[in-house]
Design a protein around this motif. Structure first.
Motif, mmCIF file in Angstrom:
data_model
loop_
_atom_site.group_PDB
_atom_site.id
_atom_site.type_symbol
_atom_site.label_atom_id
_atom_site.label_comp_id
_atom_site.label_asym_id
_atom_site.label_seq_id
_atom_site.Cartn_x
_atom_site.Cartn_y
_atom_site.Cartn_z
ATOM 1 N N LEU A 228 45.020 -45.955 -44.766
ATOM 2 C CA LEU A 228 44.209 -47.151 -44.536
ATOM 3 C C LEU A 228 45.119 -48.302 -44.110
ATOM 4 C CD1 LEU A 228 42.266 -46.838 -47.890
ATOM 5 C CD2 LEU A 228 41.337 -46.276 -45.661
ATOM 6 N N ASP A 229 44.924 -48.814 -42.897
ATOM 7 C CA ASP A 229 45.783 -49.895 -42.408
ATOM 8 C C ASP A 229 45.065 -51.233 -42.519
ATOM 9 O OD1 ASP A 229 47.666 -51.472 -41.278
ATOM 10 O OD2 ASP A 229 47.862 -50.340 -39.417
ATOM 11 N N GLU A 230 45.400 -51.990 -43.516
ATOM 12 C CA GLU A 230 44.789 -53.291 -43.778
ATOM 13 C C GLU A 230 43.292 -53.267 -43.517
ATOM 14 O OE1 GLU A 230 46.904 -56.730 -42.872
ATOM 15 O OE2 GLU A 230 48.757 -55.714 -42.325
ATOM 16 N N PRO A 231 42.590 -52.389 -44.198
ATOM 17 C CA PRO A 231 41.174 -52.222 -43.865
ATOM 18 C C PRO A 231 40.325 -53.417 -44.273
ATOM 19 C CG PRO A 231 41.695 -50.963 -45.817
ATOM 20 C CD PRO A 231 42.987 -51.535 -45.326
ATOM 21 N N PHE B 137 41.667 -47.568 -39.173
ATOM 22 C CA PHE B 137 42.527 -48.514 -38.480
ATOM 23 C C PHE B 137 42.133 -49.936 -38.833
ATOM 24 C CE2 PHE B 137 42.760 -44.605 -36.239
ATOM 25 C CZ PHE B 137 44.059 -44.549 -35.773
ATOM 26 N N GLN B 138 43.091 -50.828 -38.614
ATOM 27 C CA GLN B 138 42.870 -52.221 -38.959
ATOM 28 C C GLN B 138 41.611 -52.786 -38.308
ATOM 29 O OE1 GLN B 138 46.453 -54.376 -38.846
ATOM 30 N NE2 GLN B 138 45.548 -56.324 -39.363
ATOM 31 N N ASN B 139 41.376 -52.410 -37.053
ATOM 32 C CA ASN B 139 40.156 -52.915 -36.389
ATOM 33 C C ASN B 139 39.069 -51.837 -36.347
ATOM 34 O OD1 ASN B 139 41.128 -51.164 -34.572
ATOM 35 N ND2 ASN B 139 41.248 -52.582 -32.869
ATOM 36 N N LYS C 117 55.091 -51.755 -42.032
ATOM 37 C CA LYS C 117 54.051 -51.007 -42.752
ATOM 38 C C LYS C 117 53.228 -50.149 -41.799
ATOM 39 C CE LYS C 117 52.071 -54.782 -44.129
ATOM 40 N NZ LYS C 117 52.850 -55.875 -43.555
ATOM 41 N N SER C 118 52.736 -50.772 -40.742
ATOM 42 C CA SER C 118 51.911 -50.006 -39.793
ATOM 43 C C SER C 118 52.721 -48.903 -39.144
ATOM 44 C CB SER C 118 51.346 -50.923 -38.706
ATOM 45 O OG SER C 118 50.496 -51.874 -39.272
ATOM 46 N N THR C 119 53.978 -49.204 -38.842
ATOM 47 C CA THR C 119 54.838 -48.187 -38.233
ATOM 48 C C THR C 119 54.938 -46.967 -39.150
ATOM 49 O OG1 THR C 119 56.072 -49.977 -37.205
ATOM 50 C CG2 THR C 119 57.112 -47.815 -37.210
HETATM 51 MG MG LIG Z 1 50.341 -53.747 -39.408
#
Ligand SMILES: [Mg+2]
Ligand SMILES: Nc1ncnc2c1ncn2[C@@H]1O[C@H](COP(=O)(O)OP(=O)(O)OP(=O)(O)O)[C@@H](O)[C@H]1O
Lengths: 281, 327
Positions: free
Chosen positions: B157-160, B81-83, B42-44
C-alpha cells in the motif's frame, strides 16, 4: 447558461451570430444540394439556361439505374470498399502496435527512430509516387489489390497522433496492470486501446475518408477497368460519357453516400467519446 | 510468507543510490509500515518489492524463494497505488475482476469472488459505477478490493490515505487494519505520517535518505528511539531537544511535568498556551531553549507564569551530539 457567456451577449449579437452561421452552412451545403437535385433532372433540364431550371419536372430515379449500367460502378464500389476496409483495419493494427512501442516500451534507439519517422512526414507524397510505383511494379502488383492497400498500411501521422494520446495515459495504470498480471500485449489490448477510443475513432475516420477519396495512386497502379476504385471510375466516366451530366451527378451522389453514412454513424461515437472524456477519474 | 530484503540497493541511471543497502524481514501475516520523510525511498522500495523496478544490487526473498528477477506480473502481489490507478473505462465490478480475468478464472467464479471482496470493503452497492463517479474514499476501497481479490500473499500500500480528509483517513485506516487482520495477509504500508504508522502497524520501519534508521514495534520506537532522527521524527508535539555539553537530552512533552521546587535547568516563563482537545500544550522559555510540555487536566498554568519543569530520569534520552546516536 453560464457556458454561453463567451458567445454573444444579449439577444442582438446572438441573432447576428446565428444568421452568420446559417449563411455559412448554406454556402457549404449549396454545391451538395445542387448535385443531389441535378442527379434527378434530365440532361436537357440540367443544361437549359433560358429559362434556368432549378427543380426537376419529374424526379428521374432512372438516372441512378442508368449510371450503374453505363459503367461498372458495382465493381468500382466493391474495389473501393475492399481497399478502404482492409486498409483501415491494417492501418489501425500497425498504428496501435507502433504507438505503443514508441510510447511505452524501452528499446535502443527508440527516440531517434521516432524522429526519423516524423521527418518522413516532411516529404511530399508526390515525390514518393514514382519510387513507390517502381517498387510496386517490381513486385508485380500492378492491377492487384496489394498495390492499392499495402502502401497505405502504416501512417506516420496516425502513429504520432496515437502515441501522443498514449503518453497522456498515466504510467501508474501500466504498473497497476502489470501487478494485476498483464503482459505488455494484454495491457495494450484491455486498457490502452479502450482508453484511446476517441483517438482511434478519429484515425479510423481520417483513414477511411482519405482511402475512399484517393485518386492519384489508384489511377497510377491500375490500368484495367476491373481494378478501378470509385474516384478513378468517376473520372474515367466523365471522359467516356462526355456530356451525360445527369448520369455523372447520379454516380457522384452514390460515391459520396458511403462517407456520409460513415460520418453519421461515427458522429454518435464522437459525441459520446467527447462527453465521456469530460468525466473525472 | 516472510518477506526478506537483503542489501537492497537501487540507483536510478547513474545517480547516487536512492536506496543504500536495505536489510529487513517482514514476518508472515504482519503489517509493517515504511515511514520516512518525502524522498527517502519508500515508494522505490515498494516498486522493487512489486517487481516494477529492478534493483541495482541485493536480493528480495518471498518465503525462501528468491524473486529478485521475477517479473511483476508473475509475483502474484496485490498493490494499491497512491493515486489508486483504477481503470477509468471499467465499472467497479470489472475493475475488481480484472486480476482474475488475467488469471483466466472462470467468469462466474470471478464475479462471485469480486462481489465478496466488494462486500468486505463495503462498496457492493457501487458495482456498476465507473471510477470517475466515486468519491476518493470509495475509489480507495475499490483499489483495495482489486488488490485483495486474487488472494495475494503480499499486499503493498503506497500512501493509500494521503488523498483523504482527516476524518475519512481515520476511518479508512481502521478499515485497512480490519481487513488485513481478517484476511491475515502480510502487508507493507507506506506513509510519511508518523501517527498513522504508529496506530496501524505491527512493526514500524523508519527510513531516512535511503537507509533504515530503526525498526521496532510502534511502542518501542516511541519509547526507545535509537537516534536523534528517530526521536524527532516520531511523536507529536515534537520531542524537546536540549543541548547539554557534548550530549543532547531528549524529553517528550508529556514527560515534562510542572513541579513546585525550583529547578535551575528547566525553569522559565510560559510564552504560549494552547488547548488541544483534552490536553493543554505550553511553551516555556528556559534560557536558550523553548520547551514544549503537555499538561494534565489538573495542572493550571497561565500565560506569563513562571514554571518549573521536571522529568523522570528514565524519560530523559541521551544522544551523542556528534553522531546523533543514543548513548
Ligand atoms: Mg512515495
Ligand atoms: N524513476 C525515477 N528516476 C529517477 N529518480 C527517481 C525515480 N523514482 C524516484 N527517484 C528518486 O529517488 C528518491 C526517492 O524517491 P521515492 O519516490 O522512493 O521517495 P518516497 O520516500 O516515496 O517519497 P514521497 O513520500 O514523497 O512519496 C527521490 O530523490 C527521487 O527523486
Amino acid at each position: 447558461m453560464s457556458d454561453q457567456t463567451t458567445l454573444g451577449q444579449g439577444p442582438l449579437s446572438k441573432t447576428t451570430l446565428y444568421i452568420l452561421l446559417s449563411l455559412g452552412s448554406i454556402l457549404m451545403l449549396l454545391p451538395f444540394l445542387w448535385m443531389i437535385i441535378s442527379s434527378f433532372m434530365t440532361n436537357h433540364e440540367l443544361l437549359s439556361i433560358n429559362p434556368r431550371v432549378f427543380w426537376p419536372s419529374t424526379f428521374q430515379w432512372n438516372n441512378y439505374y442508368r449510371a450503374m449500367q453505363v459503367a461498372p460502378f458495382g465493381r468500382y464500389f466493391f474495389n473501393s470498399f475492399v481497399v478502404a476496409i482492409l486498409g483501415t483495419i491494417g492501418e489501425l493494427i500497425t498504428t496501435i502496435l507502433a504507438a505503443y512501442a514508441f510510447s511505452r516500451m524501452k528499446f535502443w534507439g527508440r527516440d531517434i527512430l521516432f524522429a526519423i519517422l516524423l521527418a518522413t512526414m516532411m516529404v511530399p507524397n508526390e515525390i514518393l509516387i514514382i519510387p513507390n510505383f517502381i517498387t510496386i511494379a517490381n513486385l508485380g502488383w500492378v492491377d492487384r489489390f496489394e498495390a492499392l492497400i499495402v502502401p497505405w498500411l502504416a501512417s506516420v501521422f496516425s502513429i504520432f497522433l496515437l502515441r501522443q494520446f498514449f503518453l497522456g495515459i498515466p504510467i501508474q495504470l501500466s504498473y497497476a496492470a502489470k501487478v494485476d498480471g498483464c503482459s505488455d500485449f494484454k495491457f495494450l489490448w484491455y486498457v490502452m486501446v479502450p482508453l484511446a477510443k476517441p483517438a482511434l475513432i478519429t484515425i479510423t475516420l481520417l483513414t477511411t475518408i482519405s482511402s475512399w477519396n484517393a485518386f492519384l495512386w489508384p489511377l497510377i497502379v491500375t490500368n484495367i477497368t476491373e481494378m478501378r476504385t470509385v474516384p478513378v471510375g468517376l473520372a474515367m466516366f466523365r471522359g467516356e460519357a462526355g456530356s451525360q451530366y445527369d448520369l455523372l451527378m447520379a454516380a457522384t451522389v452514390l460515391a459520396v453516400l458511403p462517407m456520409f453514412v460513415l460520418y453519421l454513424i461515427m458522429q454518435k461515437y464522437i459525441v459520446a467519446a467527447a462527453s465521456r472524456s469530460g468525466l473525472k477519474g | 510468507m516472510n518477506i526478506q530484503l537483503q542489501n537492497l540497493t537501487m540507483a536510478f541511471n547513474n545517480n547516487p543510490p536512492t536506496l543504500k543497502g536495505i536489510n529487513t524481514t517482514i514476518k508472515d501475516g504482519q503489517l509493517a509500515s515504511l515511514l520516512g520523510p518525502s524522498g527517502c525511498g519508500k515508494s522505490t522500495t515498494l516498486m522493487l518489492l512489486a517487481g516494477l523496478y529492478k534493483p541495482t544490487e541485493g536480493k528480495i526473498l518471498f518465503g525462501d524463494k528468491d524473486v529478485t528477477n521475477k517479473e511483476a506480473e508473475h509475483r502474484g502481489i496485490g498493490m494499491v497505488f497512491q493515486n489508486y490507478a483504477l481503470y477509468p473505462h471499467l465499472s467497479v465490478l470489472k475493475n475488481i475482476m480484472f486480476p482474475l480475468k488475467m488469471k483466466k478464472v472462470p467468469k462466474a467464479e470471478a464475479i462471485e469472488r469480486a462481489t465478496k471482496m466488494a462486500k468486505l470493503t463495503q462498496i457492493d452497492h457501487l458495482l456498476d459505477r465507473k471510477p470517475g463517479q466515486l468519491s476518493g474514499g470509495q475509489q480507495q476501497r475499490v483499489a483495495i478490493a482489486r488488490a485483495l481479490v486474487k488472494e495475494p500473499e503480499l499486499l503493498l500500500l503506497d500512501e493509500p490515505l494521503s488523498n483523504l480528509d482527516a476524518r475519512l483517513r481515520l476511518e479508512m485506516r481502521e478499515e485497512i487494519r480490519r481487513i488485513q487482520l481478517e484476511v491475515g495477509i502480510t502487508t507493507i504500508f507506506v506513509t510519511h505520517d508518523q501517527e498513522e504508522a504508529l496506530s496501524i502497524s505491527d512493526k514500524v520501519i523508519l527510513m531516512n535518505d535511503g537507509e533504515i534508521i530503526q525498526e521496532a514495534s510502534p511502542l518501542d520506537i516511541y519509547k526507545t528511539p535509537n537516534s536523534i532522527f528517530s526521536a524527532t521524527f516520531i511523536g507529536s508535539p515534537p520531542i524537546n531537544m536540549i543541548k547539554d555539553g557534548d550530549k543532547i537530552l531528549g524529553i517528550r512533552p508529556e514527560n515534562l511535568k510542572p513541579t513546585a521546587e525550583a529547578n535551575s535547568k528547566f525553569s522559565g516563563t510560559v510564552t504560549y498556551r494552547e488547548t488541544i482537545g483534552r490536553d493543554t500544550l505550553i511553551k516555556v522559555k528556559c534560557g536558550e531553549n523553548t520547551l514544549n510540555a503537555l499538561l494534565e487536566t489538573g495542572d493550571i498554568v497561565n500565560f506569563g507564569d513562571t514554571v518549573h519543569l521536571t522529568a523522570e530520569k528514565e524519560n530523559i534520552y541521551n544522544f551523542d551530539a556528534s553522531t546523533g546516536r543514543r548513548v
